[in-house]
Structures are given as structure tokens and as C-alpha cells.
Design a protein around this motif. Structure first.
Motif, PDB file in Angstrom:
ATOM      1  N   ASP A 171       9.087 -24.213  18.407  1.00  0.00           N
ATOM      2  CA  ASP A 171       8.973 -24.251  19.867  1.00  0.00           C
ATOM      3  C   ASP A 171       8.323 -25.584  20.242  1.00  0.00           C
ATOM      4  O   ASP A 171       7.135 -25.780  19.993  1.00  0.00           O
ATOM      5  N   GLY A 172       9.090 -26.501  20.766  1.00  0.00           N
ATOM      6  CA  GLY A 172       8.582 -27.826  21.112  1.00  0.00           C
ATOM      7  C   GLY A 172       9.456 -28.910  20.506  1.00  0.00           C
ATOM      8  O   GLY A 172      10.613 -28.672  20.108  1.00  0.00           O
ATOM      9  N   HIS A 173       8.849 -30.101  20.396  1.00  0.00           N
ATOM     10  CA  HIS A 173       9.577 -31.265  19.892  1.00  0.00           C
ATOM     11  C   HIS A 173       8.797 -31.871  18.725  1.00  0.00           C
ATOM     12  O   HIS A 173       7.617 -32.214  18.857  1.00  0.00           O
ATOM     13  N   LEU A 174       9.494 -32.034  17.596  1.00  0.00           N
ATOM     14  CA  LEU A 174       8.898 -32.607  16.401  1.00  0.00           C
ATOM     15  C   LEU A 174       9.901 -33.523  15.726  1.00  0.00           C
ATOM     16  O   LEU A 174      11.120 -33.252  15.723  1.00  0.00           O
ATOM     17  N   THR A 175       9.422 -34.597  15.119  1.00  0.00           N
ATOM     18  CA  THR A 175      10.269 -35.503  14.361  1.00  0.00           C
ATOM     19  C   THR A 175      10.422 -34.978  12.931  1.00  0.00           C
ATOM     20  O   THR A 175       9.614 -34.160  12.461  1.00  0.00           O
ATOM     21  N   ASP A 195       0.824  -1.204   0.000  1.00  0.00           N
ATOM     22  CA  ASP A 195       0.000   0.000   0.000  1.00  0.00           C
ATOM     23  C   ASP A 195       0.862   1.259   0.000  1.00  0.00           C
ATOM     24  O   ASP A 195       0.482   2.275  -0.600  1.00  0.00           O
ATOM     25  N   ALA A 196       2.024   1.216   0.645  1.00  0.00           N
ATOM     26  CA  ALA A 196       2.933   2.366   0.670  1.00  0.00           C
ATOM     27  C   ALA A 196       3.718   2.523  -0.626  1.00  0.00           C
ATOM     28  O   ALA A 196       4.401   3.542  -0.797  1.00  0.00           O
ATOM     29  N   GLY A 197       3.654   1.578  -1.514  1.00  0.00           N
ATOM     30  CA  GLY A 197       4.386   1.668  -2.780  1.00  0.00           C
ATOM     31  C   GLY A 197       5.849   1.324  -2.662  1.00  0.00           C
ATOM     32  O   GLY A 197       6.653   1.732  -3.515  1.00  0.00           O
ATOM     33  N   ILE A 198       6.221   0.557  -1.651  1.00  0.00           N
ATOM     34  CA  ILE A 198       7.613   0.129  -1.502  1.00  0.00           C
ATOM     35  C   ILE A 198       7.905  -0.947  -2.547  1.00  0.00           C
ATOM     36  O   ILE A 198       7.188  -1.955  -2.616  1.00  0.00           O
ATOM     37  N   PRO A 199       8.951  -0.780  -3.360  1.00  0.00           N
ATOM     38  CA  PRO A 199       9.268  -1.824  -4.360  1.00  0.00           C
ATOM     39  C   PRO A 199       9.648  -3.133  -3.688  1.00  0.00           C
ATOM     40  O   PRO A 199      10.552  -3.181  -2.851  1.00  0.00           O
ATOM     41  N   MET A 200       8.963  -4.198  -4.098  1.00  0.00           N
ATOM     42  CA  MET A 200       9.232  -5.534  -3.550  1.00  0.00           C
ATOM     43  C   MET A 200       9.220  -6.554  -4.682  1.00  0.00           C
ATOM     44  O   MET A 200       8.564  -6.349  -5.711  1.00  0.00           O
ATOM     45  N   LYS A 201       9.926  -7.627  -4.477  1.00  0.00           N
ATOM     46  CA  LYS A 201       9.940  -8.716  -5.443  1.00  0.00           C
ATOM     47  C   LYS A 201       8.681  -9.566  -5.368  1.00  0.00           C
ATOM     48  O   LYS A 201       8.402 -10.336  -6.288  1.00  0.00           O
ATOM     49  N   GLY A 202       7.962  -9.451  -4.274  1.00  0.00           N
ATOM     50  CA  GLY A 202       6.725 -10.204  -4.105  1.00  0.00           C
ATOM     51  C   GLY A 202       6.218 -10.054  -2.681  1.00  0.00           C
ATOM     52  O   GLY A 202       6.880  -9.470  -1.818  1.00  0.00           O
ATOM     53  N   LEU A 203       5.033 -10.573  -2.462  1.00  0.00           N
ATOM     54  CA  LEU A 203       4.434 -10.530  -1.132  1.00  0.00           C
ATOM     55  C   LEU A 203       4.989 -11.646  -0.254  1.00  0.00           C
ATOM     56  O   LEU A 203       5.400 -12.702  -0.746  1.00  0.00           O
ATOM     57  N   ILE A 204       4.962 -11.376   1.045  1.00  0.00           N
ATOM     58  CA  ILE A 204       5.367 -12.368   2.033  1.00  0.00           C
ATOM     59  C   ILE A 204       4.115 -12.888   2.724  1.00  0.00           C
ATOM     60  O   ILE A 204       3.257 -12.112   3.154  1.00  0.00           O
ATOM     61  N   THR A 205       4.011 -14.207   2.831  1.00  0.00           N
ATOM     62  CA  THR A 205       2.902 -14.845   3.557  1.00  0.00           C
ATOM     63  C   THR A 205       3.484 -15.686   4.684  1.00  0.00           C
ATOM     64  O   THR A 205       4.595 -16.230   4.564  1.00  0.00           O
ATOM     65  N   SER A 206       2.713 -15.770   5.742  1.00  0.00           N
ATOM     66  CA  SER A 206       3.211 -16.484   6.926  1.00  0.00           C
ATOM     67  C   SER A 206       2.076 -17.271   7.562  1.00  0.00           C
ATOM     68  O   SER A 206       0.919 -16.823   7.579  1.00  0.00           O
ATOM     69  N   CYS A 207       2.419 -18.439   8.059  1.00  0.00           N
ATOM     70  CA  CYS A 207       1.469 -19.306   8.747  1.00  0.00           C
ATOM     71  C   CYS A 207       2.262 -20.251   9.659  1.00  0.00           C
ATOM     72  O   CYS A 207       3.484 -20.398   9.507  1.00  0.00           O
ATOM     73  N   ALA A 208       1.564 -20.876  10.575  1.00  0.00           N
ATOM     74  CA  ALA A 208       2.229 -21.774  11.540  1.00  0.00           C
ATOM     75  C   ALA A 208       1.497 -23.107  11.595  1.00  0.00           C
ATOM     76  O   ALA A 208       0.289 -23.186  11.330  1.00  0.00           O
ATOM     77  N   PHE A 209       2.232 -24.134  11.921  1.00  0.00           N
ATOM     78  CA  PHE A 209       1.627 -25.433  12.183  1.00  0.00           C
ATOM     79  C   PHE A 209       2.150 -25.917  13.545  1.00  0.00           C
ATOM     80  O   PHE A 209       3.154 -25.418  14.069  1.00  0.00           O
ATOM     81  N   GLY A 210       1.460 -26.855  14.129  1.00  0.00           N
ATOM     82  CA  GLY A 210       1.846 -27.377  15.447  1.00  0.00           C
ATOM     83  C   GLY A 210       1.370 -28.811  15.646  1.00  0.00           C
ATOM     84  O   GLY A 210       0.745 -29.397  14.752  1.00  0.00           O
ATOM     85  N   LYS A 211       1.651 -29.292  16.819  1.00  0.00           N
ATOM     86  CA  LYS A 211       1.296 -30.668  17.162  1.00  0.00           C
ATOM     87  C   LYS A 211       0.335 -30.619  18.352  1.00  0.00           C
ATOM     88  O   LYS A 211       0.682 -30.099  19.412  1.00  0.00           O
ATOM     89  N   VAL A 212      -0.834 -31.165  18.134  1.00  0.00           N
ATOM     90  CA  VAL A 212      -1.890 -31.133  19.134  1.00  0.00           C
ATOM     91  C   VAL A 212      -2.458 -32.551  19.276  1.00  0.00           C
ATOM     92  O   VAL A 212      -2.895 -33.138  18.273  1.00  0.00           O
ATOM     93  N   ASP A 213      -2.429 -33.056  20.482  1.00  0.00           N
ATOM     94  CA  ASP A 213      -2.920 -34.420  20.755  1.00  0.00           C
ATOM     95  C   ASP A 213      -2.270 -35.440  19.813  1.00  0.00           C
ATOM     96  O   ASP A 213      -2.918 -36.349  19.282  1.00  0.00           O
ATOM     97  N   GLY A 214      -0.964 -35.251  19.537  1.00  0.00           N
ATOM     98  CA  GLY A 214      -0.232 -36.167  18.681  1.00  0.00           C
ATOM     99  C   GLY A 214      -0.544 -36.037  17.213  1.00  0.00           C
ATOM    100  O   GLY A 214      -0.141 -36.884  16.402  1.00  0.00           O
ATOM    101  N   GLN A 215      -1.220 -34.994  16.812  1.00  0.00           N
ATOM    102  CA  GLN A 215      -1.624 -34.796  15.413  1.00  0.00           C
ATOM    103  C   GLN A 215      -1.134 -33.430  14.933  1.00  0.00           C
ATOM    104  O   GLN A 215      -1.179 -32.446  15.675  1.00  0.00           O
ATOM    105  N   ILE A 216      -0.674 -33.376  13.668  1.00  0.00           N
ATOM    106  CA  ILE A 216      -0.189 -32.125  13.062  1.00  0.00           C
ATOM    107  C   ILE A 216      -1.386 -31.344  12.540  1.00  0.00           C
ATOM    108  O   ILE A 216      -2.180 -31.873  11.738  1.00  0.00           O
ATOM    109  N   VAL A 217      -1.480 -30.094  12.990  1.00  0.00           N
ATOM    110  CA  VAL A 217      -2.589 -29.224  12.582  1.00  0.00           C
ATOM    111  C   VAL A 217      -2.023 -27.899  12.083  1.00  0.00           C
ATOM    112  O   VAL A 217      -0.882 -27.529  12.385  1.00  0.00           O
TER     113      VAL A 217
END
Length: 472
Positions: free
Chosen positions: A201-205, A148-170
Motif C-alpha cells: 500500500d503506497g509507492h516504493l522503488t 495448539d489444535a494439532g493440525i498437521p502442518m509443514k511448518g509455522l507461518i510468520t508475518s511482519c510488515a515494513f514501510g517507508k517513513v520520512d523517506g526511510q525503510i523501517v
């Protein structure tokens, strides 16, 4: 704080908020919410509420922070004291400083900082309400604010997270899953799939990390589509179709316009038809006799009749006769043009020949003078060498013959020069040039014979010796 639930994922595979393991929370984005900022964005992701303002590029202060060849990116992440259930301590903390650092590094590969040396690009993030995943939500909002500010960029940045809940990846953890889950793995990447932020943050295989990265790629793709749609909505101006009453009024207006156009066209057609009918009636009234009577007077009637006869003759004649006459006329015109060109050439040649005629006369005068001088020399030589002439009478006879021939040739040259002056203008320049050249050659041969004298007649060397003895 709320107590820990017994199960974060139900038996049917649904999570506490009704999502499946590979689904993200609903997202809402608004652009340009801050009037004083160069670019701004307001984002709601689940129960997260993030406000971002971008300022710059602008001069970096203090000056010691400036870089001579690139711009400086300054990212400030801050959580409001009311953003969580328990009041947060205001001001920077170790957590906020760490999130600011990793978020800034996530944008450095895509922002074209080399275009703005000795400047700073400031990104201010305020978390108004936190519900887990605030850093990833802040990165998504900051990417839109930079665009929106008109800063020259090579592309947009997207971010998301995944985690482990009750032994399942969500995918995309909420507050309960983040607080009571086994692991949290935030990721940020570019449009091309290059990872610019990676934390755990945590333990994952390794197998769980691979599975989680596949889910993150899917979630980032969905977020990118939302970001692009929001930016298009602001910077594009699509034509909206009328709905409801507006549509009905527009249709009525269109019908009215069409009716008016049809009425105008029908009236025009009627007028045109009337004009055509009047013109036809006028043509019928006017006959050929009236036209002739108006155009031709009583004296011109005979001329008109002659013209009619000529036209009738032309109609009766075949096309071949007409072509032959046209060809003959063209041939006559070409012959006249050639004759005119020949006359012009003849006049030009005649003028040139007239100029050249004067030159041979001067040559003839010079030749006559040379012949006279040659005679005087021969006479002087004959007086000095009288004895030699007596011994060489036979040779002298030949010399006299040559001198007589030269004298006769001179007389002929003079007579011919006079006759040349009396020639008519019809003679060509080439004949005159040939005659003058022949006369000049004859005159030159006569002069050579005169200048040679009696010494050229001697053929026997013994005679030359006897002549020398007589001189002695």
C-alpha cells in the motif's frame, strides 16, 4: 484521532516508541486460553491484542462446501467495534473480507488438508485492540493456535510488515507510522523463507523493496524463535530447579538423607567387622586334632592315616609322572572301548552268517535233485542210442569220466555242507561266504556238463553225419 507529529524518526535515528529502524515491537503470547476451542492463542504485539480460536477438522456445513479430496480452510477476520478510537461498524466489511481471503491463502501451502477430506478447519480471529499491523499479528497468532489444535502442518507461518517513513525503510510499523507514513508492505513466509503473502500500500522503488524484504526476513526470524519457545514451554515439561527457601529445604533434606545413609552404612560395617572377628576366633579355637576327632571315629583313624600317606605320596610325586599315568589310563579306556566295539561287531556278523548258512543247504538239495534228474536223462538217451555208443566208445569213456567227476563233486558238496554245519561260531562270515560261493560255482559247472549230454563231445562234423545215417 491524534494530530500528525512533526517527525516520525528523530535526528538520532530513533522512532517515536524508541525503536530503531530494524527492530520489532515486544511480543507476548499465551496458548490455550479458550477451553471450548481445539486450539487457541492470545497475542499482544505492541498495543495490538488478538484472540484466535481454531475448530476442526470437523464436518463441513453446508454440505455443498465440502471437497471430496481435501479439507476446506475457513478464515474469519473481525475487528471489534471498540478496538479502535472511533467506533468501528460491527459485522463484515470489505476490508475484513479482503484480509480474511489473503490470510487463508497464506496458510494453504503449509496445512496438510489432503489428510482430512470432506472436512472444514475454521480459524476465528478477533481483534480486541488495534494498533497497526493487525493482519500480520493475526497470522502469527493463528499459526500458534493451529499448532495448539494439532493440525498437521509443514511448518509455522510468520508475518511482519515494513514501510517507508520520512523517506526511510523501517520494520514493523506502529499506528502513527501506518497512518502518516508513505507505504505499508505486509509479508508472510514459511520457516524455509518461502513467501505466502505479499501486499503493498503506497509507492516504493525496487531498491527499497529489496531492502525492506531483508528487514522482513530478519523480523520473521525473531518472531519464529518466539513462537517455537512458547510451543516448547507448553508441550515440554522441564524440571525446574528449586529457588530460595525451596532450594534450602531441598538441600537440608538431601543432607539428612545422606546422614541417614552414612549412619546405616557405618552400622552395617561395624556389624560385619564383629562377625569377621568372631569367625576368626572360632577358627583359632578349632584345631586340626579336634576336627579329626569330631569327624572320624576310633575305627576310621586308620583310614585317615592311610589317606594322609596317599596325599603325601601324591605331593612328593612330580607332575610328569601324574600326566603319564593319566595318559596310560586314557589309552587303556580307549582299548577297552575298541575291544567292546569289535565284540559287538563280531556278534552281529555271527548272527548274520547263521542266517545265511541255511540258504546254501537248500541250494545243495536242489543241486542234488538236478544231478539225479540229469543221470536219468543220460540213461534214457543211452538206451535209445545203443548203436551210437558202440561207435563212440572213446567219447563215451570221456562222458563217463565227467559223470563220475560230477558224482564225486556231489558227494564232496554234501560232505562239505555237513562239515560247514559243524564249524565253530568263531569262524568269520567272510570265509563262509567265500566257501559257499566256490561250491556253488563248482556245482553249476557240474550241472552244465551233465545237461550237455553226449552231443557236446562231438568234435568232428563227419562223425555227426555217420551218427545220423546209423539212425536211419
Amino acid at each position: 484521532m491524534s494530530d500528525k507529529p512533526e517527525k516520525l524518526i528523530a535526528d538520532d535515528g530513533l522512532r517515536l516508541d524508541g525503536r530503531r529502524a530494524d527492530e520489532i515491537r515486544p511480543m507476548k503470547i499465551e496458548i490455550g486460553v479458550l477451553s471450548r476451542a481445539d486450539g487457541s492463542c492470545y497475542l499482544e504485539w505492541g498495543r495490538n491484542k488478538i484472540l484466535v480460536g481454531v475448530f476442526g477438522p470437523r464436518e463441513a456445513h453446508p454440505r455443498r462446501t465440502q471437497r471430496p479430496d481435501t479439507a476446506v480452510i475457513r478464515y474469519r477476520y473481525n475487528m471489534a467495534s471498540f478496538s479502535v478510537e472511533d467506533r468501528a461498524r460491527p459485522g463484515p466489511s470489505r476490508r475484513s473480507i479482503e484480509i480474511s481471503k489473503v490470510s487463508r491463502e497464506a496458510f494453504e501451502p503449509v496445512i496438510m488438508t489432503e489428510l482430512f477430506p470432506k472436512t472444514a478447519i475454521d480459524i476465528f480471529v478477533e481483534v480486541l485492540q488495534a494498533d497497526a499491523g493487525t493482519r500480520t499479528a493475526a497470522i502469527n497468532a493463528s499459526s500458534i493456535a493451529l499448532a495448539d489444535a494439532g493440525i498437521p502442518m509443514k511448518g509455522l507461518i510468520t508475518s511482519c510488515a515494513f514501510g517507508k517513513v520520512d523517506g526511510q525503510i523501517v520494520l514493523d510499523l506502529n499506528k502513527e507510522e501506518d497512518n502518516y507514513g508513505d507505504a505499508d508492505f505486509p509479508v508472510a513466509m514459511t520457516q524455509d523463507g518461502e513467501i505466502t503473502l505479499l501486499q503493498m500500500d503506497g509507492h516504493l522503488t525496487p531498491e527499497e523493496i529489496k531492502k525492506g524484504l531483508e528487514l522482513v526476513k530478519k523480523g520473521c526470524k525473531e518472531i519464529l524463535e518466539i513462537q517455537q519457545a512458547v510451543l516448547r514451554k507448553k508441550f515440554e515439561t522441564p524440571v525446574e530447579e528449586p529457588e530460595g527457601e525451596a532450594a534450602e529445604t531441598a538441600e537440608a533434606e538431601n543432607k539428612a538423607v545422606e546422614a541417614e545413609a552414612s549412619i546405616e552404612s557405618s552400622s552395617k560395617t561395624v556389624v560385619v567387622e564383629e562377625l569377621i572377628e568372631e569367625a576368626e576366633e572360632f577358627k583359632e579355637e578349632i584345631s586340626e586334632e579336634t576336627v579329626l576327632a569330631e569327624v572320624c571315629s576310633a575305627e576310621e583313624i586308620s583310614d585317615v592315616e592311610e589317606l594322609k600317606e596317599i596325599i603325601e605320596e601324591a605331593e612328593t610325586r612330580s607332575g610328569e609322572d601324574i600326566l603319564e599315568e593319566v595318559i596310560e589310563a586314557e589309552v587303556e579306556e580307549e582299548a577297552e572301548e575298541e575291544a567292546f566295539e569289535d565284540e559287538a561287531e563280531f556278534e552281529a556278523s555271527f548272527e548274520a552268517s547263521f542266517e545265511e548258512v541255511s540258504e546254501p543247504e537248500e541250494v545243495e538239495e536242489l543241486e542234488a535233485e538236478e544231478t539225479v534228474s540229469g543221470r536219468e536223462e543220460t540213461e534214457f538217451e543211452s538206451e535209445d542210442f545203443t548203436e551210437e555208443e558202440s561207435q563212440l566208445e572213446d567219447e563215451g569213456g570221456s562222458e563217463e569220466i565227467t559223470s563220475e567227476e560230477a558224482f564225486e563233486s556231489d558227494l564232496e558238496i554234501e560232505s562239505e555242507a555237513k562239515s560247514r554245519k559243524e564249524l565253530s561260531a568263531e569262524e568269520t562270515v567272510e570265509e563262509k561266504a567265500e566257501e559257499t560261493g566256490e561250491k556253488a560255482e563248482e556245482a553249476g559247472e557240474a550241472e552244465e556238463e551233465k545237461s550237455e549230454g553226449p552231443w557236446k563231445v562231438v568234435k568232428d562234423p563227419s562223425e555227426a553225419g555217420s551218427r545220423g545215417e546209423n539212425n536211419e
